[in-house]
Design a protein around this motif. Structure first.
Motif, short mmCIF file in Angstrom:
data_model
loop_
_atom_site.label_atom_id
_atom_site.label_comp_id
_atom_site.label_asym_id
_atom_site.label_seq_id
_atom_site.Cartn_x
_atom_site.Cartn_y
_atom_site.Cartn_z
N LYS A 199 0.85 -1.18 -0.18
CA LYS A 199 0.14 0.09 0.07
C LYS A 199 0.67 1.18 0.04
O LYS A 199 0.53 2.34 -0.69
N GLU A 200 2.01 1.33 0.67
CA GLU A 200 3.10 2.34 0.95
C GLU A 200 3.53 2.56 -0.73
O GLU A 200 3.65 3.89 -1.12
N GLU A 201 3.86 1.44 -1.17
CA GLU A 201 4.36 1.70 -2.55
C GLU A 201 3.34 2.17 -3.60
O GLU A 201 3.76 3.11 -4.51
N LEU A 202 2.15 1.96 -3.47
CA LEU A 202 0.99 2.18 -4.37
C LEU A 202 0.69 3.89 -4.23
O LEU A 202 0.45 4.37 -5.11
N LEU A 203 0.78 4.38 -2.81
CA LEU A 203 0.68 5.67 -2.67
C LEU A 203 2.13 6.45 -3.19
O LEU A 203 1.69 7.43 -3.84
N THR A 204 3.31 5.99 -3.16
CA THR A 204 4.27 6.69 -3.34
C THR A 204 4.82 6.78 -4.78
O THR A 204 5.64 7.81 -5.33
N ALA A 205 4.45 5.55 -5.46
CA ALA A 205 4.96 5.44 -6.96
C ALA A 205 3.87 5.67 -7.79
O ALA A 205 2.55 5.59 -7.44
N SER A 206 4.22 6.14 -8.90
CA SER A 206 2.82 6.49 -9.81
C SER A 206 2.95 5.52 -11.03
O SER A 206 1.94 5.35 -11.80
N GLU A 207 3.82 4.56 -11.16
CA GLU A 207 3.86 3.52 -12.22
C GLU A 207 2.43 2.59 -12.12
O GLU A 207 1.94 2.17 -11.19
N ASP A 208 2.40 1.97 -13.33
CA ASP A 208 1.35 0.94 -13.33
C ASP A 208 1.64 -0.02 -12.53
O ASP A 208 2.66 -0.67 -12.35
N SER A 209 0.72 -0.87 -12.12
CA SER A 209 0.82 -2.15 -11.24
C SER A 209 -0.54 -2.75 -11.31
O SER A 209 -1.49 -2.33 -11.36
N LEU A 210 -0.35 -4.24 -11.39
CA LEU A 210 -1.41 -5.12 -11.41
C LEU A 210 -2.36 -4.96 -10.06
O LEU A 210 -3.41 -4.99 -9.85
N LEU A 211 -1.60 -4.27 -9.09
CA LEU A 211 -2.10 -4.41 -7.63
C LEU A 211 -3.07 -3.17 -7.55
O LEU A 211 -3.90 -3.22 -6.80
N LEU A 221 -1.81 -11.86 -3.43
CA LEU A 221 -1.91 -10.83 -4.60
C LEU A 221 -0.63 -10.53 -4.79
O LEU A 221 -0.12 -10.18 -6.04
N VAL A 222 0.19 -9.94 -3.83
CA VAL A 222 1.58 -9.49 -4.06
C VAL A 222 2.36 -10.39 -4.90
O VAL A 222 3.09 -10.02 -5.80
N PHE A 223 2.48 -11.68 -4.09
CA PHE A 223 3.25 -12.63 -4.85
C PHE A 223 2.85 -13.12 -6.33
O PHE A 223 3.72 -13.12 -7.02
N ASP A 224 1.43 -13.32 -6.21
CA ASP A 224 1.04 -13.55 -7.74
C ASP A 224 1.16 -12.24 -8.63
O ASP A 224 2.03 -12.82 -9.85
N ALA A 225 1.39 -11.16 -8.50
CA ALA A 225 1.68 -9.94 -9.10
C ALA A 225 3.24 -10.03 -9.47
O ALA A 225 3.60 -9.68 -10.75
N LYS A 231 6.69 -4.79 -11.54
CA LYS A 231 7.86 -3.99 -10.85
C LYS A 231 7.61 -3.55 -9.58
O LYS A 231 8.50 -3.85 -8.37
N LEU A 232 6.38 -3.05 -9.39
CA LEU A 232 6.07 -2.74 -7.84
C LEU A 232 5.93 -3.77 -6.93
O LEU A 232 6.50 -3.81 -5.72
#
Length: 318
Positions: A199-211, A221-225, A231-232
């Motif tokens: 959740k911290e990464e999703l807030l601070t990074a702007s890149e695309d992510s399956l998450l 889900l994190v391991f699956d992604a 990358k995230l």
């Protein structure tokens, strides 16, 4: 003459797992009941006793078939009298578990911390494969641990030995842990910690992510992604294995174990966790320690607790 059985009990916050187990560690019958946490958990020993009686009746056996009861309980256990000062999930404070359960069942009882009991189970019948020096780490909602040296659980001065989850991993600016400290390994390598990091990464990074497609993120889900090349998600897993590898290497440098057994829900990620963990562990481990140790997945799953509890009963009561 009928063979004698041990009773293994794994006491959790929602369910109590129980089993009749032979002297050589074979589960004869296993079952579970709901944990009655009403009245600050006062009814728990009586419900365990009643359930054992019901099972014996079902199999038309008498109590003299049983050698004794081993039980793993969530919290530090007082070695002298098998009592627990506190078990938050059960509502217990200064609870004389051994004394009450012996009174309820008329059987001898041995009590041990649940993570330690799982470690004993893995040593006896699981991934430990007879190793007498091993570290057992359970990665679940929290991070539990059991340390076995020369076949004996390390209890420490007042029953808090083996608290692997509370090794400080982030000394400055770490996230608060339920134990009251900050930056514990548990805040990173548990399922809860993995979700927090994602959740911290999703807030601070702007890149695309399956998450970003999920409302409720889980460790799985994190391991699956990450497996999909996200990358995230991979950055999160890198943080997890870095801190876990460092903590386990520091422990191993002090203990020189033969096996490090990784269990709990998070370990279901299998090679996606274990392979990068081995890579992260090695640079921090003293070379001779690294040569002597094998990092392996736990093999007993949910049965580690009852099998370890039976081993405890066998050692202490038979």
């Amino acid at each position: 003459m009928e063979e004698k059985w041990l009773v293994g009990v794994d006491l959790g916050g929602t369910t109590i797992k129980m089993a009749f187990i032979s002297m050589d560690g074979e589960i004869k019958h296993s079952w579970e009941i709901a944990t009655d946490t009403s009245e600050k958990g006062r009814q728990i020993p009586a419900s365990i006793s009643r359930s054992i009686d019901e099972k014996l009746a079902e199999f038309m056996k008498t109590k003299d078939r049983l050698i004794g009861i081993g039980i793993g309980a969530p919290g530090p256990v007082n070695e002298d009298d098998g009592s627990l000062e506190v078990a938050v999930n059960l509502g217990w404070e200064n609870f004389p578990l051994q004394e009450i359960l012996e009174r309820e069942t008329s059987l001898p009882v041995a009590v041990e911390n649940d993570a330690n009991v799982a470690a004993l189970g893995e040593m006896w019948k699981g991934a430990g494969n007879g190793a007498k020096n091993l570290l057992c780490v359970t990665l679940g909602t929290g991070v539990g641990g059991g340390i076995i040296v020369n076949g004996e659980i390390v209890h420490g001065t007042n029953g808090a030995g083996g608290e692997i989850g509370h090794i400080t991993s982030v000394p400055i600016g770490g996230a608060p842990c339920n134990c009251g400290k900050k930056g514990c390994l548990e805040t990173i390598a548990s399922a809860t910690g993995i979700v927090r990091l994602a959740k911290e990464e999703l807030l601070t990074a702007s890149e695309d992510s399956l998450l970003r497609d999920y409302k409720g993120i889980t460790a799985k889900l994190v391991f699956d992604a990450a497996k999909e090349g996200d990358k995230l998600a991979n950055r999160v897993i890198e943080q997890v294995v870095f801190h876990l590898g460092l903590a386990l290497a520091n422990l191993a440098n002090g203990l020189n174990p033969e096996k490090i057994v990784i269990g709990g829900g998070v370990s279901k990620a299998g090679g996606a966790l274990l392979e990068p963990l081995k890579t992260a562990f090695t640079p921090f481990a003293f070379p001779r320690v690294a040569q002597g140790v094998e990092i392996v997945p736990a093999t007993l799953g949910n049965q580690a607790g009852v099998i370890g509890a039976a081993w405890l009963a066998k050692q202490k009561l038979s």
